[in-house]
Design a protein around this motif. Structure first.
Motif, PDB file in Angstrom:
ATOM      1  N   ALA A  83       0.838  -1.319   0.033  1.00  0.00           N
ATOM      2  CA  ALA A  83       0.109   0.029  -0.177  1.00  0.00           C
ATOM      3  C   ALA A  83       0.888   1.133   0.095  1.00  0.00           C
ATOM      4  N   SER A  84       2.094   1.128   0.744  1.00  0.00           N
ATOM      5  CA  SER A  84       2.913   2.333   0.569  1.00  0.00           C
ATOM      6  C   SER A  84       4.309   1.891   0.403  1.00  0.00           C
ATOM      7  N   ASN A  85       5.346   2.633   0.200  1.00  0.00           N
ATOM      8  CA  ASN A  85       6.624   2.088   0.261  1.00  0.00           C
ATOM      9  C   ASN A  85       7.215   1.646   1.556  1.00  0.00           C
ATOM     10  N   GLY A  86       7.902   0.549   1.677  1.00  0.00           N
ATOM     11  CA  GLY A  86       8.317   0.321   2.970  1.00  0.00           C
ATOM     12  C   GLY A  86       9.256  -0.986   2.962  1.00  0.00           C
ATOM     13  N   LEU A  87       9.904  -1.304   4.026  1.00  0.00           N
ATOM     14  CA  LEU A  87      10.892  -2.296   4.127  1.00  0.00           C
ATOM     15  C   LEU A  87       9.999  -3.611   4.282  1.00  0.00           C
ATOM     16  N   GLY A  88      10.368  -4.662   3.505  1.00  0.00           N
ATOM     17  CA  GLY A  88       9.498  -5.958   3.546  1.00  0.00           C
ATOM     18  C   GLY A  88      10.446  -6.696   4.660  1.00  0.00           C
ATOM     19  N   LYS A  89      11.854  -6.950   4.321  1.00  0.00           N
ATOM     20  CA  LYS A  89      12.649  -7.623   5.177  1.00  0.00           C
ATOM     21  C   LYS A  89      14.114  -7.350   4.748  1.00  0.00           C
ATOM     22  N   ILE A  90      15.001  -7.641   5.788  1.00  0.00           N
ATOM     23  CA  ILE A  90      16.419  -7.914   5.508  1.00  0.00           C
ATOM     24  C   ILE A  90      16.823  -9.235   5.775  1.00  0.00           C
TER      25      ILE A  90
END
Ligand SMILES: [Fe+2]
Length: 306
Positions: A61-68
Motif C-alpha cells: 500500500a505504501s513504500n516500505g521495508l519488507g525484510k532484510i
C-alpha cells in the motif's frame, strides 16, 4: 551480552511499494539486475554474485521495508540463534526451519525493535555464475542498506548486542555504520523523524564499472540525485538515483575493508569535505533528502494486518 549468531553477510532486501512492478522493470532493464523469478506482482532479482537473489520487490500500500536477510554459517547456527533469541524475549515471526520462499534455505525471522522483519538464513539454493569474467558494469551484490531510525542508540544496541554487528564509524550522532564482515558497513542507521528505508546500495566491482553504470543510467535519461562522489566514512564511492517507486538506490564501489583486530571506530564531523571527499557531489539537495526520508513505515506486523 553474547550475540545470538555470527552474521556472515547481508544477502538481500525486500522492498514493498505500490509501484513494485515498474520498479522491477527498472532494476531488470536499466539497473543491471537479472530477474530470477516473478509471481503475482512480486519479483526476485539477482546480481552477478553468488546470492540467489539480492532484491525482492512486493506490491504494498505504501513504500516500505519488507525484510532484510543476513547469512549465518549453518542450520545449526540458525537453531542456536532461535534458542538465544527466545531466551532474550525477542519475538520470532518464524521459528527455525526450512524457509517456504523463493531460493529456499533454512532460517528464522525476527522483528527488530522498530518493527523491521529480519531473516537469518543458511543453505540457500546455489545459482549459476553470471558474468564470470567480470566484464559487465552491473551490480555484484547488495553493498548496504541505510535505515532511518527514530532511536539510533536503541537500534545500534540491538544490532550490536543481539545480532553481533560492530560499529565501524559514526557520522556525528546522526549516522552509525555497522559491519558484520570485512566490509566497512552492511547496514547504517540514520537518525530521523520516522522509521523508513533511506536507501539501498549495490556494489560495482570497480570504479570503472561504477562510472559506466552511471553512464548507462544517463543513457536512459536518468541523472544522479546526488553524486558521483566518495564518502569519508567507509571511503566508498556513491551515486544515488530514484527508482520508479521513488525509493533511493545507489551504485557504490571500493568500500573500506576492515581488519577486525586493528580497526578503530571514529566519529566523523558532517562537513562537506568529509562527506564528499572528491568535492564532485556538493551538498545533498532537498530533493535527495526528501527521497531518503521516504514515508513512515508502519513495520512488518502492522503492514501485514492492514
Ligand atoms: Fe550508501
Amino acid at each position: 551480552m553474547t550475540p545470538v549468531a555470527r552474521l556472515r553477510a547481508i544477502r538481500s532486501v525486500t522492498l514493498c511499494s505500490p509501484a513494485a512492478t515498474d520498479a522491477a522493470e527498472f532494476y531488470a532493464e536499466v539497473w543491471g539486475l537479472e530477474r530470477v523469478e516473478a509471481d503475482g506482482g512480486a519479483a526476485w532479482l539477482r546480481g552477478t554474485g553468488a546470492e540467489h537473489h539480492i532484491l525482492e520487490l512486493r506490491p504494498g500500500a505504501s513504500n516500505g521495508l519488507g525484510k532484510i536477510a543476513f547469512a549465518v554459517g549453518s542450520p545449526r547456527e540458525v537453531d542456536e540463534a532461535g534458542r538465544r533469541l527466545g531466551a532474550l524475549g525477542v519475538p520470532l515471526l518464524t521459528e527455525p526451519g526450512p524457509l517456504d520462499q523463493v531460493g529456499g534455505g533454512y532460517g528464522l525471522r525476527l522483528i527488530d525493535p522498530e518493527g523491521r522483519l529480519v531473516e537469518l538464513s543458511a543453505d540457500l539454493e546455489a545459482v549459476v555464475p553470471r558474468d564470470p569474467d567480470g566484464h559487465a558494469a552491473i551490480p555484484r551484490k547488495l553493498a548496504h542498506v541505510v535505515l532511518n531510525t527514530v532511536d539510533i542508540d536503541a537500534a545500534c544496541e540491538f544490532y550490536t548486542g543481539v545480532l553481533g554487528m560492530r560499529i565501524s564509524d559514526w557520522s556525528e550522532h546522526q549516522m552509525a555504520f555497522l559491519r558484520c564482515n570485512t566490509d566497512h558497513h552492511v547496514i547504517a542507521f540514520n537518525a530521523a523523524e520516522w522509521t523508513s528505508v533511506n536507501h539501498v546500495a549495490y556494489e560495482m566491482t570497480s570504479i570503472d564499472h561504477f562510472m559506466r553504470g552511471i553512464g548507462r543510467l544517463r543513457h536512459h535519461g536518468q541523472l544522479p540525485l546526488w553524486g558521483p562522489g566518495r564518502h569519508g566514512p567507509g571511503s566508498n564511492t556513491f551515486s544515488y538515483f530514484a527508482d520508479p517507486a521513488g525509493l533511493v538506490c545507489e551504485y557504490t564501489s571500493e568500500v573500506a575493508q576492515v581488519d577486525e583486530d586493528a580497526w578503530l571506530c571514529r566519529v566523523w564531523r558532517r562537513t562537506p569535505e568529509l562527506s564528499d571527499l572528491w568535492g564532485t557531489a556538493g551538498p545533498p539537495s532537498r530533493d535527495v533528502r526528501t527521497h531518503m526520508a521516504g514515508v513512515p513505515d508502519p513495520g512488518h506486523l502492522q503492514r501485514s494486518a492492514s
